[in-house]
Design an enzyme around this catalytic site. Structure first.
Site, PDB file in Angstrom:
ATOM      1  N   HIS A 166      -8.895   3.417   5.123  1.00  0.00           N
ATOM      2  CA  HIS A 166      -7.833   4.188   4.459  1.00  0.00           C
ATOM      3  C   HIS A 166      -7.013   3.341   3.493  1.00  0.00           C
ATOM      4  CE1 HIS A 166      -8.002   7.982   6.889  1.00  0.00           C
ATOM      5  NE2 HIS A 166      -8.783   7.187   7.582  1.00  0.00           N
ATOM      6  N   ASP A 374      -1.644   0.796  -2.936  1.00  0.00           N
ATOM      7  CA  ASP A 374      -1.726   1.868  -1.943  1.00  0.00           C
ATOM      8  C   ASP A 374      -3.138   2.435  -1.965  1.00  0.00           C
ATOM      9  OD1 ASP A 374      -0.866   3.766  -0.080  1.00  0.00           O
ATOM     10  OD2 ASP A 374       0.942   4.275  -1.210  1.00  0.00           O
TER      11      ASP A 374
HETATM   12  C1  GDG Z   1      -2.220   5.325   4.718  1.00  0.00           C
HETATM   13  C2  GDG Z   1      -2.519   4.558   3.430  1.00  0.00           C
HETATM   14  C3  GDG Z   1      -3.476   6.653   2.458  1.00  0.00           C
HETATM   15  C4  GDG Z   1       6.226  10.990   5.236  1.00  0.00           C
HETATM   16  N1  GDG Z   1       7.463  11.131   5.710  1.00  0.00           N
HETATM   17  C5  GDG Z   1       7.413  12.015   6.703  1.00  0.00           C
HETATM   18  C6  GDG Z   1       6.091  12.422   6.846  1.00  0.00           C
HETATM   19  N2  GDG Z   1       5.391  11.778   5.930  1.00  0.00           N
HETATM   20  C7  GDG Z   1       3.952  11.948   5.723  1.00  0.00           C
HETATM   21  C8  GDG Z   1       3.658  12.331   4.315  1.00  0.00           C
HETATM   22  C9  GDG Z   1       2.209  11.911   4.170  1.00  0.00           C
HETATM   23  C10 GDG Z   1       2.115  10.722   5.123  1.00  0.00           C
HETATM   24  O1  GDG Z   1       3.267  10.759   5.958  1.00  0.00           O
HETATM   25  C11 GDG Z   1       2.152   9.410   4.368  1.00  0.00           C
HETATM   26  O2  GDG Z   1       0.907   9.180   3.798  1.00  0.00           O
HETATM   27  P1  GDG Z   1       0.696   8.178   2.584  1.00  0.00           P
HETATM   28  O3  GDG Z   1      -0.680   8.383   2.085  1.00  0.00           O
HETATM   29  O4  GDG Z   1       1.716   8.467   1.543  1.00  0.00           O
HETATM   30  O5  GDG Z   1       0.953   6.723   3.136  1.00  0.00           O
HETATM   31  P2  GDG Z   1       0.548   5.802   4.452  1.00  0.00           P
HETATM   32  O6  GDG Z   1       1.330   6.219   5.633  1.00  0.00           O
HETATM   33  O7  GDG Z   1       0.745   4.399   4.021  1.00  0.00           O
HETATM   34  O8  GDG Z   1      -1.010   6.096   4.720  1.00  0.00           O
HETATM   35  C12 GDG Z   1      -2.475   5.517   2.250  1.00  0.00           C
HETATM   36  C13 GDG Z   1      -3.306   7.290   3.829  1.00  0.00           C
HETATM   37  O9  GDG Z   1      -3.301   6.297   4.865  1.00  0.00           O
HETATM   38  C14 GDG Z   1      -4.436   8.297   4.115  1.00  0.00           C
HETATM   39  O10 GDG Z   1      -5.691   7.725   3.963  1.00  0.00           O
HETATM   40  O11 GDG Z   1      -3.230   7.647   1.473  1.00  0.00           O
HETATM   41  O12 GDG Z   1      -2.803   4.823   1.049  1.00  0.00           O
HETATM   42  O13 GDG Z   1      -1.580   3.507   3.243  1.00  0.00           O
HETATM   43  O14 GDG Z   1       1.355  12.915   4.629  1.00  0.00           O
HETATM   44  O15 GDG Z   1       3.916  13.698   4.159  1.00  0.00           O
HETATM   45  N3  GDG Z   1       5.682  13.314   7.748  1.00  0.00           N
HETATM   46  C15 GDG Z   1       6.627  13.846   8.562  1.00  0.00           C
HETATM   47  N4  GDG Z   1       7.953  13.463   8.505  1.00  0.00           N
HETATM   48  C16 GDG Z   1       8.377  12.567   7.589  1.00  0.00           C
HETATM   49  O16 GDG Z   1       9.574  12.240   7.534  1.00  0.00           O
HETATM   50  N5  GDG Z   1       6.266  14.770   9.468  1.00  0.00           N
END
Ligand code: GDG
Length: 475
Positions: A166, A374
């Site tokens: 990921h 990222d």
């Molecule tokens: C890793 C990789 C890759 C955020 N705040 C809250 C919340 N979120 C959710 C978002 C989104 C998820 O968390 C974050 O996903 P990201 O992709 O932005 O980032 P990482 O956590 O670093 O994820 C990344 C991912 O894996 C998938 O392969 O895209 O590059 O680093 O869905 O909406 N969810 C809730 N409350 C919050 O306050 N429920």
């Protein structure tokens, strides 16, 4: 080969199980499916087959017995407190995480962490070997489990093993710093298919297999120890339809209006939503915003910023330092540019539920996503999908996986402060018709490339028999 068996049985292996334990006010404990994430992505596929999910349930000590979640059997892998520290906080999140993200923070190396990483990977492999049906598909996820594919292959040569990373897979210059680099590569090469978010990761991996292990490769195939290992880019996505549905709910629309009113009815709301992680470039965007306020290009209360920084990995030193730095910068901006009752930055170091996030997305004129590196960044995709009204503008770092797909975003290099400020201004000043055309184009893209399409394309590539694809098409 008995494809009948294979298509009917999938084992998903990830560090974390897709559930959280909640404690009601009356003290009753209950397991709930985690909102969003991989599980909703895989659910439509998993319900067509016999599926088991193996992972850690959170908490240390004995592993709990768990109920099925939506027809998926769950098996918890136990971790002791020490193992949690050495394997999860240590090797996974203090060695691999920074190294794979361009070493934006210095990776930390400890031999004991590596030993724990090996031991836990073996534990996951053993449980998988015990649970997987004959010739099952096994899908292993992420950087916590890179040794597991080869360990599982040694125990169960009959199963078909897929691995998906990921986060970014780094170029050789960085990967070569790892003390146990060859062993990690061998671990991954135990899989039949090693998937990455983008083509760079797949190419870096292929080159390293040649250079370090003398594999024979012609992208996207690697020939190693007489076997063919496929690689490829499989950019992950979101459940676009679910995001659109959530963002269209009347209560979410009302809440978005309420948020804008609570912010003092500004002309421009700038939003950031990230895990509080040093890869996300939160400080860079705050600095850009501060400079735009300082030179009077932007003014409070016409413009306000909301920064959601979800608590993350709080016991790790780098994360504590980052939190202090971000909070100091927020304090500085508010001290210099806030007004009584109108802060310049509304900083929220909390978790929100999905509906509140959707309301924030809909309340924001400009979403600023500025990671230094990222793998994908799902927040950017969620923001676009939530703009069913055709409004909103996305400022997006070139260093995210998402930038390769969301080409109509206002792309920026977060290291270039002037460029970042310009990007922010271009987004704020964009002609509404142009902005709306951009958002609509990206929404169309996300409808065609949602998380189901991602899972389907990965699993059909993994299942060389073609039986799964056939089952899914009929399902
Ligand atoms: C890793 C990789 C890759 C955020 N705040 C809250 C919340 N979120 C959710 C978002 C989104 C998820 O968390 C974050 O996903 P990201 O992709 O932005 O980032 P990482 O956590 O670093 O994820 C990344 C991912 O894996 C998938 O392969 O895209 O590059 O680093 O869905 O909406 N969810 C809730 N409350 C919050 O306050 N429920």
């Amino acid at each position: 080969m008995n494809t009948e068996m294979r298509r009917n049985s999938i084992v998903v292996v990830a560090n974390r199980l897709p559930i959280d334990e909640t404690v009601a006010p009356d003290g009753v404990r209950e397991w709930r499916r985690s909102p969003g994430g991989l599980v909703s992505a895989l659910h439509p596929i998993l319900r067509e087959v016999r599926a088991t999910w193996i992972g850690w349930a959170g908490g240390t000590g004995r592993a709990p017995e768990l109920p099925d979640v939506d027809g998926v059997a769950l098996r918890a892998v136990p971790l002791s407190t020490k193992e949690f520290h050495q394997y999860y906080e240590g090797f996974a999140n203090s060695t691999l995480w920074p190294l794979y993200h361009d070493a934006v923070e210095q990776p930390v190396h400890h031999r004991r962490w590596w030993e724990a990483y090996q031991r836990i990977n073996r534990r996951f492999a053993e449980m998988t070997a015990e649970v997987a049906e004959r010739e099952a598909l096994v899908w292993v996820h992420d950087y916590h489990l890179q040794l597991m594919p080869a360990m599982l292959r040694a125990l169960r040569p009959d199963v078909r093993i897929g691995f998906f990373l990921h986060i970014p897979f780094p170029p050789a210059e960085l990967f070569m710093q790892l003390p146990r680099r060859a062993e990690l590569l061998r671990g991954l090469l135990g899989a039949d298919l090693v998937g990455f978010q983008g083509r760079y990761g797949a190419q870096n991996f292929t080159q390293l297999a040649n250079r370090l292990l003398g594999a024979q490769s012609r992208y996207p195939e690697i020939v190693f120890e007489g076997r063919v290992v496929r690689t490829g880019a499989f950019p992950i996505s979101i459940d676009t339809a679910a995001m659109e549905e959530l963002a269209s709910r009347p209560e979410v629309v009302r809440r978005a209006a309420q948020i804008r009113a609570d912010l003092g009815g500004p002309e421009n709301v700038i939003l950031g939503v990230d895990r509080l992680d040093y890869t996300k470039g939160i400080e860079h965007r705050l600095t850009a915003y501060r400079e735009l306020l300082a030179d009077h290009t932007l003014k409070v209360p016409n413009t306000v910023m909301v920064q959601v920084a979800v608590p993350s990995r709080e016991r790790i030193e780098h994360y504590r330092i980052l939190r202090d730095r971000v909070e100091r910068e927020v304090g500085r901006i508010n001290g210099e540019f806030g007004r009584v009752g109108v802060p310049a930055v509304h900083y929220l170091n909390q978790n929100f539920d999905r509906a509140e996030l959707a309301a924030l997305y809909r309340a924001a004129d400009v979403m600023v996503v500025t990671p230094l590196r990222d793998g994908m960044n799902l927040v950017a995709k969620e923001y676009v999908a939530s703009r069913v009204d055709g409004g909103g503008r996305l400022v997006l770092s070139e260093f995210t996986g998402a930038a390769a797909e969301l080409r109509q975003a206002f792309l920026v290099n977060p290291h270039d402060l002037e460029g970042l400020k310009e990007g922010l201004l271009r987004a704020l000043d964009a002609d509404p018709a142009d902005a709306s055309r951009r958002i609509r184009a990206m929404r169309r893209y996300l409808r065609a490339h949602d998380v189901r399409a991602w899972a389907r394309s990965y699993l059909t590539a993994l299942d060389d028999s073609g039986a799964l694809a056939a089952a899914l098409n009929n399902g």
